[in-house]
Design a protein around this motif. Structure first.
Motif, mmCIF file in Angstrom:
data_model
loop_
_atom_site.group_PDB
_atom_site.id
_atom_site.type_symbol
_atom_site.label_atom_id
_atom_site.label_comp_id
_atom_site.label_asym_id
_atom_site.label_seq_id
_atom_site.Cartn_x
_atom_site.Cartn_y
_atom_site.Cartn_z
ATOM 1 N N GLN A 92 0.825 -1.195 0.000
ATOM 2 C CA GLN A 92 0.000 0.000 0.000
ATOM 3 C C GLN A 92 0.872 1.263 0.000
ATOM 4 O OE1 GLN A 92 -3.552 -0.636 -0.025
ATOM 5 N NE2 GLN A 92 -2.630 -2.646 -0.391
ATOM 6 N N GLU A 93 0.248 2.403 -0.244
ATOM 7 C CA GLU A 93 0.982 3.657 -0.280
ATOM 8 C C GLU A 93 1.658 3.987 1.043
ATOM 9 O OE1 GLU A 93 -1.728 6.625 -1.574
ATOM 10 O OE2 GLU A 93 -1.916 5.813 -3.622
ATOM 11 N N ASP A 94 1.077 3.510 2.149
ATOM 12 C CA ASP A 94 1.660 3.802 3.461
ATOM 13 C C ASP A 94 2.702 2.775 3.887
ATOM 14 O OD1 ASP A 94 0.097 1.604 4.021
ATOM 15 O OD2 ASP A 94 -1.173 2.595 5.512
ATOM 16 N N GLY A 95 3.041 1.830 3.007
ATOM 17 C CA GLY A 95 4.061 0.834 3.312
ATOM 18 C C GLY A 95 3.538 -0.429 3.948
ATOM 19 N N THR A 96 2.254 -0.462 4.302
ATOM 20 C CA THR A 96 1.676 -1.687 4.845
ATOM 21 C C THR A 96 1.327 -2.639 3.700
ATOM 22 O OG1 THR A 96 -0.571 -0.793 4.821
ATOM 23 C CG2 THR A 96 0.755 -0.423 6.821
ATOM 24 N N LEU A 97 0.842 -3.819 4.066
ATOM 25 C CA LEU A 97 0.548 -4.849 3.079
ATOM 26 C C LEU A 97 -0.944 -5.142 2.963
ATOM 27 C CD1 LEU A 97 3.478 -7.361 3.803
ATOM 28 C CD2 LEU A 97 3.301 -5.671 1.955
ATOM 29 N N ALA A 98 -1.778 -4.270 3.498
ATOM 30 C CA ALA A 98 -3.222 -4.484 3.414
ATOM 31 C C ALA A 98 -3.932 -3.149 3.513
ATOM 32 C CB ALA A 98 -3.709 -5.428 4.511
ATOM 33 N N GLY A 99 -5.023 -2.996 2.743
ATOM 34 C CA GLY A 99 -5.809 -1.775 2.804
ATOM 35 C C GLY A 99 -7.244 -2.030 2.374
ATOM 36 N N GLU A 100 -8.188 -1.439 3.103
ATOM 37 C CA GLU A 100 -9.590 -1.613 2.752
ATOM 38 C C GLU A 100 -9.883 -1.001 1.387
ATOM 39 O OE1 GLU A 100 -14.003 -0.203 4.307
ATOM 40 O OE2 GLU A 100 -12.457 -0.648 5.807
ATOM 41 N N VAL A 101 -10.574 -1.771 0.553
ATOM 42 C CA VAL A 101 -10.963 -1.333 -0.781
ATOM 43 C C VAL A 101 -12.419 -0.893 -0.816
ATOM 44 C CG1 VAL A 101 -11.255 -2.075 -3.186
ATOM 45 C CG2 VAL A 101 -9.246 -2.814 -1.898
ATOM 46 N N GLU A 102 -13.277 -1.697 -0.197
ATOM 47 C CA GLU A 102 -14.705 -1.428 -0.300
ATOM 48 C C GLU A 102 -15.434 -2.088 0.851
ATOM 49 O OE1 GLU A 102 -17.962 -1.026 -3.902
ATOM 50 O OE2 GLU A 102 -16.320 -2.464 -4.112
ATOM 51 N N ARG A 103 -16.552 -1.461 1.223
ATOM 52 C CA ARG A 103 -17.374 -1.975 2.326
ATOM 53 C C ARG A 103 -18.816 -2.072 1.851
ATOM 54 N NH1 ARG A 103 -16.717 0.318 8.409
ATOM 55 N NH2 ARG A 103 -14.549 0.120 7.667
ATOM 56 N N PHE A 104 -19.456 -3.201 2.203
ATOM 57 C CA PHE A 104 -20.832 -3.453 1.803
ATOM 58 C C PHE A 104 -21.708 -3.494 3.050
ATOM 59 C CE2 PHE A 104 -18.015 -5.196 -1.348
ATOM 60 C CZ PHE A 104 -18.571 -4.802 -2.560
ATOM 61 N N ASP A 105 -22.613 -2.546 3.161
ATOM 62 C CA ASP A 105 -23.525 -2.466 4.302
ATOM 63 C C ASP A 105 -24.586 -3.540 4.135
ATOM 64 O OD1 ASP A 105 -25.326 -1.855 6.275
ATOM 65 O OD2 ASP A 105 -25.539 0.258 5.734
ATOM 66 N N MET A 106 -24.521 -4.590 4.972
ATOM 67 C CA MET A 106 -25.422 -5.730 4.852
ATOM 68 C C MET A 106 -26.660 -5.608 5.730
ATOM 69 S SD MET A 106 -23.815 -7.406 2.571
ATOM 70 C CE MET A 106 -24.715 -8.953 2.549
#
Length: 382
Positions: free
Chosen positions: A333-347
């Motif tokens: 990711q841009e912040d140097g981490t290896l995971a980032g939220e892409v999208e959230r689905f309100d169920m």
């Protein structure tokens, strides 16, 4: 790396009825993806599910029921399940298949087990799934692991299960039972990720070989409450865990590492007092993704199917307090981490579990009484 869409919470659209069918619905994520959601059946406090080679499912209910479920919703209760300590967060938990299930019919279940003096602890057992006509049972059940010690309280058992990609080792998440300090105590197995051979014996290449017999079962330490664990296509192990007031985490799990709880957290204690953030103690492993406000993550799958080709290699997480399904990109990711939220689905409901079906569709279990089994596909695939 894929460019992540801008995530704008106000765009989330709750589950709404579809014109196509009274039994189906659509949900639009906050980055614009539309899912078709088909309810299949409902349960009393469902907790976990796994798919059998024939496409049927095994579904656990927290009160102690194990059910064989067809993809059209027909249910058969399976006998032979051990008695569980039902209450609070405790009861029947996870279920996974032995890697050679097609040859040996063995399954693994986790559950909260009663102890002496109003104590409880998580346990894991293996058993043979026997199907005979219209009936099914667990036979030759053997408990292969227990939390030590059993303690009072009814929270933070964790007890999620995953086999390594080579099928050689079973991984168990062992929560710290809301006691905090056991996560850093090498003489108890609370607040740890455990690595065992399939028969429950201890591999001789686990990382903590010189800190006592119990510590030899540990793969990583310093965890809180881990309700999701899964391997990605590169063989890396991921687990998420609930923070206190803020600081839910998605961690890349490395052998022999300490993830810091309760010494560090990106959240705060429930009484409002501060906990030092991860950057203040670089000797502890920091999360690859963190959520404040919390999502209360439950269930985790690393997607590998063809129904959602753009999601391959990414994580899909159920959210309890978020009442959502969260798509997380795994990669730099841009912040140097290896995971980032892409999208959230309100169920519109607490999501307890997510799984990938044999055809590549995603499946989810809603939490609590009346929780539904849902099949999710791209809306444009209908």
């Amino acid at each position: 790396m894929r460019i992540r869409p801008v995530v704008i919470a106000a765009l989330a659209v709750p589950l709404v009825a579809s014109n196509a069918s009274a039994q189906s619905a659509t949900v639009i994520g906050n980055a614009g993806t539309t899912l078709s959601v088909a309810p299949v059946t409902d349960f009393n406090e469902p907790w976990a599910m796994t798919f059998l080679p024939d496409g049927n499912l095994l579904v656990t209910e927290k009160s102690g029921n194990l059910l064989l479920v067809s993809q059209d919703g027909e249910k058969t209760k399976i006998s032979g399940v051990p008695n569980v300590a039902y209450g609070g967060q405790g009861g029947l938990g996870d279920i996974v298949l032995h890697p050679q299930f097609s040859e040996n019919d063995r399954v693994y279940i986790s559950f909260a087990e009663p102890g002496d003096g109003n104590t409880r602890g998580a346990a894991v057992a293996s058993a043979t799934l026997v199907r005979d006509g219209g009936s099914a049972s667990l036979e030759n059940l053997q408990v292969i692991w227990r939390q030590q010690p059993k303690v009072t309280g009814e929270g933070h058992y964790s007890h999620r299960l995953a086999f390594s990609p080579d099928g050689e080792h079973l991984f168990i998440t062992s929560g710290e039972r809301q006691k905090q300090t056991p996560a850093q105590d090498m003489e108890v197995n609370l607040g740890k990720i455990i690595r065992l051979d399939p028969d429950g014996s201890t591999p001789d290449d686990n990382p903590f070989q010189d800190q006592g017999e119990l510590a030899q079962t540990f793969w990583s330490v310093g965890h809180r409450n881990m309700l999701g664990i899964a391997f990605d296509g590169e063989g890396r192990l991921w687990a998420h865990e609930m923070g206190p007031r803020g600081g839910d985490e998605l961690n890349l799990i490395k052998p022999g590492e300490n993830y810091g709880w309760p010494v560090v957290s990106n959240g705060r204690n429930y009484n409002g007092s501060d906990i030092p953030d991860h950057p203040t103690r670089p000797e502890f492993e920091a999360p690859e993704a963190s959520w404040t406000p919390v999502i209360s993550p439950a269930g985790l799958v690393i997607y590998s199917g063809g129904v959602f080709p753009e999601w391959q290699g990414d994580a899909v997480i159920g959210g309890l307090s978020a009442r959502a399904i969260i798509h997380v990109e795994l990669g730099e990711q841009e912040d140097g981490t290896l995971a980032g939220e892409v999208e959230r689905f309100d169920m519109g409901a607490r999501i307890r579990e997510v799984e990938q079906g044999p055809d590549g569709a995603l499946w989810a279990l809603e939490d609590r009484a009346g929780g539904r089994l849902l099949k999710l596909t791209p809306a444009d695939a209908d």
